[in-house]
Design a protein around this motif. Structure first.
Motif, PDB file in Angstrom:
ATOM      1  N   ALA A   1      72.657 111.745 -88.313  1.00  0.00           N
ATOM      2  CA  ALA A   1      74.116 111.854 -88.145  1.00  0.00           C
ATOM      3  C   ALA A   1      75.121 111.699 -89.322  1.00  0.00           C
ATOM      4  N   SER A   2      74.408 110.650 -90.271  1.00  0.00           N
ATOM      5  CA  SER A   2      75.341 110.550 -91.518  1.00  0.00           C
ATOM      6  C   SER A   2      75.252 111.805 -92.408  1.00  0.00           C
ATOM      7  N   SER A   3      73.829 112.145 -92.626  1.00  0.00           N
ATOM      8  CA  SER A   3      73.722 113.455 -93.568  1.00  0.00           C
ATOM      9  C   SER A   3      74.356 114.541 -93.013  1.00  0.00           C
ATOM     10  N   TYR A   4      74.389 114.622 -91.685  1.00  0.00           N
ATOM     11  CA  TYR A   4      75.095 115.940 -91.106  1.00  0.00           C
ATOM     12  C   TYR A   4      76.521 116.121 -91.373  1.00  0.00           C
ATOM     13  N   ALA A   5      77.048 114.869 -91.218  1.00  0.00           N
ATOM     14  CA  ALA A   5      78.728 114.896 -91.382  1.00  0.00           C
ATOM     15  C   ALA A   5      79.086 114.774 -92.707  1.00  0.00           C
ATOM     16  N   MET A   6      78.129 114.501 -93.785  1.00  0.00           N
ATOM     17  CA  MET A   6      78.367 114.208 -95.033  1.00  0.00           C
ATOM     18  C   MET A   6      79.429 115.081 -95.749  1.00  0.00           C
ATOM     19  N   PRO A   7      79.263 116.564 -95.575  1.00  0.00           N
ATOM     20  CA  PRO A   7      79.981 117.472 -96.356  1.00  0.00           C
ATOM     21  C   PRO A   7      81.354 117.112 -95.984  1.00  0.00           C
ATOM     22  N   VAL A   8      81.769 117.203 -94.551  1.00  0.00           N
ATOM     23  CA  VAL A   8      83.075 116.808 -94.091  1.00  0.00           C
ATOM     24  C   VAL A   8      83.606 115.652 -94.452  1.00  0.00           C
ATOM     25  N   VAL A   9      83.004 114.666 -94.288  1.00  0.00           N
ATOM     26  CA  VAL A   9      83.565 113.340 -94.563  1.00  0.00           C
ATOM     27  C   VAL A   9      83.784 113.322 -96.033  1.00  0.00           C
ATOM     28  N   GLY A  10      82.818 113.914 -97.080  1.00  0.00           N
ATOM     29  CA  GLY A  10      83.292 113.983 -98.507  1.00  0.00           C
ATOM     30  C   GLY A  10      84.615 114.676 -98.635  1.00  0.00           C
TER      31      GLY A  10
END
Lengths: 649, 304
Positions: free
Chosen positions: A559-568
């Motif tokens: 879940a974290s890696s999936y959302a990482m681009p947007v969170v970044g």
């Protein structure tokens, strides 16, 4: 009216029966009464909505500061029907959910509060007297507090409960101010409340903050992501699905006292809507806890409701009846739709939590194979909350979009229209990211930890299946649903400033036709695919990993890696803290990565303010040290002071 | 009614041809002969005749996704006009339906990708949702600008009005050009073309769309390829309708003009792919934000 009274009676009896001690507790009186009461309430609400018969009742006996005056009009009936519907299914679900490992006593206590909460929510919607309203509002807050702290022995639950209690009472304080301003002669009967000019604006702001705290408007939302994950899942479903909607109900009821609205009220609502929507979905995306993610999505959806209502207010303030009609209808329908799919999602999350024993998404995975009904229902809820056709979320978001596009094509309130369209588009895209993450990581792929999960009992799966079917049914019957909320919307736009419903009927007919076409095509291609594959070789194998033959579950995207681009992309707003311990050297021993996204408002505003306040309060500790003789001295001094004051006066 | 149906029919028949035109253009720039013009059709026909292999990790989501994708893109086709040719099923607000049924398509592509449990598919899915969230803003705000310009908000009415002015007295031309520029970026991003994504490379790490569909095969893959071709047609039709006002006031030449416009668009995309390299992934959001800004500027131009 009889049905409504019967419903309240059932809830009261259920609460009493559930509170009985000892061996009576084996009989599930609480859930049973909650189901019966909700069914009666649902009947009453739907009957009022469909027939249009409003009723009004004043009891002969009076309360200390007002009368027992209740009534049900279209606006109340809409909320009554929604509360009862979700309450009914949540009671059935809760019976299964608590039935497994909690003791009978604890379960009965929980259902005692559940019944009280249901009764108080209905009473909030029915009250026609300010005092009665506030009493019901307070009972609602307290009973839901006790439901939230059900698992009080677990760490963090009590803290969440306290945050909720403080937030809701700060809101209630503003509601007191609002009612004092509205009831000029001390008379709090709804039919005689009113304000004009600057007072009306102050009342609007008080209502916005007071009710907005309950509803979860950003930046007053901080209690939601704390309290909803802490509560048992059927309570989260009830609170997130319908209890926060009583805030919307209260705001709308307050607007109805104020007569013709000012345009800037609409702008404020639109602004709050965009802020809540984008804030909610971004923080949801950064969460690792499934229920916390859903709680932030409530903030997002309350924002979408605020967008609809804001355009409605703007339309009736600037004399654009079509915008008003579309905005109010869209906002109200989204209240209903969000109640349905959010309670569905919380129930699904509860089942997943029950099966895996964790709320951390990064520890779940592959639940679909073990829990087919829960998985399918969660999928429907996830697609519905992303407003995808042919499900219900699309219908209400479509109406809000239509209101905004009407603003643009009529060249009236263009900037608000633009804000709504751009906001909704961004929210929609990010919500899709968030729910593909929630559904994909939890239910699809390989299990990330060893699973002993199995499907929940029928008492838990059937309510979810019913809600999922409702999502589809509402999505396909847009004209009917628009007609259902129309009477309530008419109450909100005062006078004749309301459109003939032709435009809405045409649009919703188009929507349901297109949705039906879409659903039909899905069936057609599914059958075609089946036909094509008949008799052919269909093999099973490993997932293609570029030739790597031993993929493990830990290689999957989390879940974290999936959302990482947007969170970044939004890191400046989110302020995610990452503690990385990267692998070092030729033979790394171990490595770890932790990320944590705390609420911005909590971190930057409420936390520091609470710190200052408790620092100030510490100064008074000098006076209160737990010594009884000191307290007696205070009492004596106070009496002496009063004597002297009396003598002097 | 006959011309909307003809448009849908042509889209269903000829949409793979556009991909072939792109490929031939690229082959011309590369000095190659290129694949036969019917290659996309042959590929789809071949896939339709095959059996298939499913990963043991996957569930019914993975099996259902291609059907849902094809269905949602066809539903979007039902509200798509081509210039002055109306859509099959026009209604006020159908532009929202178009955007959200493409959203449904994406939701299932991404879910199917996550269903495989492969790190590659997850990577593609993660990038896809990031870029599409930005592209959606550009698309809807661009449509809002057009709606504001023509004071209507059904795609059919917008496109008809865009063609009504004719090429000479082009009122609102500046707005439409800005919207068209924004939509060109959206089209490239949504259809996984260079400079956002590279449809040709077989190194999975550099891809977005191709990597998500790595595990599909047989009729499922045929559905996906066909749906991708239709999606290009749909977004292409919008772009052509807004950017090339070639009104003939007669449906048949209008339809021909629209088709020529689409052909021209395919050549343009081929040229773009030939003269540009794929952007670095961290640059892609910037490009999409620029598209969004162009859409906003278009709206400000209307309100000026």
């Amino acid at each position: 009216m009889t049905a409504m009274m019967l419903s309240l009676l059932f809830f009261g009896a259920g609460a009493l029966a559930a509170a009985l001690p000892g061996r009576f507790r084996r009989f599930p009186a609480g859930p049973l009464a909650a189901v019966l009461g909700s069914a009666a309430g649902l009947f009453s609400g739907l009957a009022c909505l469909l027939s249009g018969d409003a009723w009004d009742f004043t009891a002969a006996w009076r309360l200390p500061l007002g009368y027992v005056h209740v009534g049900e009009d279209a606006l109340s009936a809409l909320f009554v029907a929604l509360i009862s519907l979700v309450g009914l299914l949540a009671a059935v679900y809760g019976h299964g959910y608590l039935g497994r490992d909690k003791g009978d006593g604890k379960k009965a206590t929980s259902f005692c509060w559940f019944n009280i909460l249901m009764a108080s929510m209905l009473l909030v919607c029915l009250a026609r007297d300010g005092f009665l309203f506030l009493v019901a509002w307070e009972i609602m807050a307290l009973s839901s507090f006790f439901l939230v702290v059900f698992d009080h022995e677990k760490p963090g639950v009590l803290r969440a409960g306290w945050i909720y209690l403080v937030a809701t009472h700060l809101g209630t304080a503003l509601l007191l101010v609002m009612f004092l301003l509205l009831g000029r002669g001390g008379d709090l009967d709804f039919s005689r409340l009113g304000a004009s000019g600057a007072t009306a604006s102050v009342v609007f702001l008080a209502a916005l903050v007071g009710f907005g705290t309950k509803a979860g408007f950003a930046p007053f939302h901080v209690w939601l992501p704390e309290a909803h994950p802490a509560a048992p899942s059927h309570v989260s479903a009830l609170m997130s699905g319908v209890m926060i909607k009583t805030g919307i109900y209260g705001l709308l009821r307050a607007l109805s006292f104020l007569g013709a609205p000012e345009p800037w009220w609409g702008w404020v609502l639109v602004g709050i809507g965009v802020a809540s929507g984008v804030y909610g979905v971004l923080f949801a995306l950064a969460q690792h806890d499934l229920k916390r993610l859903l709680a932030y999505h409530s903030v997002e959806n309350i924002g979408i409701i605020a967008l609809g209502l804001g355009l409605g207010v703007l339309g009736s303030a600037t004399g654009h009846p079509v915008v008003a009609a579309l905005g109010f209808c869209g906002g109200l329908l989204h209240v209903v739709n969000h109640g349905i799919f959010k309670s569905l999602l919380f129930m699904g999350a509860g089942s997943a939590l029950h099966a895996t024993g964790t709320r951390e998404m990064d520890r779940m995975g592959g639940l679909m194979k073990h829990m087919p009904v829960t998985g399918a229902a969660f999928l429907v809820g996830a697609a519905a909350i992303c407003a995808l056709p042919p499900l219900n979320g699309f219908v209400s978001e479509f109406l809000v979009y239509a209101a905004a596009f009407t603003c643009l094509s009529a060249r009236a309130s263009v900037w608000s229209g633009l804000a709504v369209i751009a906001g909704l588009a961004l929210i929609g895209g990010l919500a899709a990211a968030c729910f593909t993450k929630a559904f994909g990581v939890v239910f699809l792929g390989e299990p990330r930890t060893k699973l002993t999960a199995c499907e929940s009992p029928r008492s838990m799966t059937w309510p979810m299946a019913a809600l999922a079917l409702l999502c589809l049914a509402i999505g396909l019957s847009a004209p009917f649903m628009a007609g259902l909320v129309m009477p309530a919307a008419k109450l909100l736009a005062p006078g004749a400033a309301f459109a003939s419903p032709v435009a809405i009927a045409e649009m919703t007919a188009g929507v349901s036709l297109a949705a039906a076409l879409l659903a039909g095509l899905v069936l057609l291609f599914a059958l075609l695919r089946k036909r094509l594959l008949r008799g052919r070789t269909v093999r099973s194998s490993l997932t293609w990993d570029c030739g790597y033959a031993a993929p493990s579950a830990r290689m999957q995207y989390t879940a974290s890696s999936y959302a990482m681009p947007v969170v970044g992309m939004f890191r400046l707003l989110l302020g995610t803290r990452v503690h990385a311990d990267p692998p070092e050297g030729l033979f790394p021993k171990g490595a770890s990565l932790e990320s944590h996204t705390e609420d911005l408002m909590m971190r930057r505003i409420y936390g520091p303010v609470a710190g200052v306040l408790s620092g100030l309060a510490d100064r008074f500790r000098l006076l209160q040290q737990g010594r009884t003789h000191l307290y007696i001295l205070y009492i004596v001094l106070a009496i002496l002071f009063l004597f002297l004051w009396n003598l002097a006066g | 009614m006959i011309f909307p149906m003809l448009h849908v029919f042509l889209a269903l028949i000829a949409s793979p041809l556009l991909l072939s035109v792109i490929n031939r253009t690229k082959a011309f720039f590369g000095g190659r002969t290129g694949a036969p013009i019917l290659q996309p059709y042959l590929d789809i026909a071949k896939l339709l005749r095959k059996g298939t292999v499913y990963s043991r990790t996957t569930t019914w989501i993975f099996r259902a996704a291609p059907s849902v994708e094809l269905a949602s893109v066809m539903a979007a086709l039902a509200v798509t006009p081509l210039g002055a040719i109306p859509a099959l099923l026009p209604f006020q607000g159908d532009l929202v339906f178009l955007a959200y049924s493409l959203g449904l398509m994406r939701f299932f592509t991404v879910s199917a990708a996550l269903d495989t449990g492969s790190a590659f598919c997850g990577m593609g899915a993660s990038r896809e949702v990031q870029f599409s969230a930005l592209a959606e803003v550009a698309l809807l705000v661009g449509l809002a600008a057009a709606a504001c310009l023509f004071r209507v908000f059904s795609l059919t009415d917008i496109c008809r009005q865009a063609w009504a002015a004719g090429p000479v007295s082009w009122e609102g031309g500046g707005t439409l050009l800005l919207v068209a520029a924004s939509f060109l970026v959206v089209l490239l991003a949504e259809n996984s073309r260079i400079p956002v994504d590279d449809p040709n490379t077989h190194l999975e790490l550099t891809m977005i769309h191709e990597v998500m569909i790595l595990d599909h095969g047989g009729p499922d893959l045929a559905f996906i390829e066909y749906a991708a071709a239709l999606k290009f047609w749909i977004l292409g039709s919008l772009l052509v309708s807004l950017a090339l006002p070639l009104r003939f006031a007669d449906p048949l030449p209008d339809l021909a003009a629209g088709l020529i416009g689409l052909f021209f668009l395919a050549v343009t995309v081929g040229v773009i792919e030939s003269v540009m390299a794929r952007l670095k992934l961290v640059r892609v959001p910037q490009l999409l934000v620029v598209a969004g800004v162009l859409s906003f500027l278009a709206l400000f131009d209307v309100m000026r």
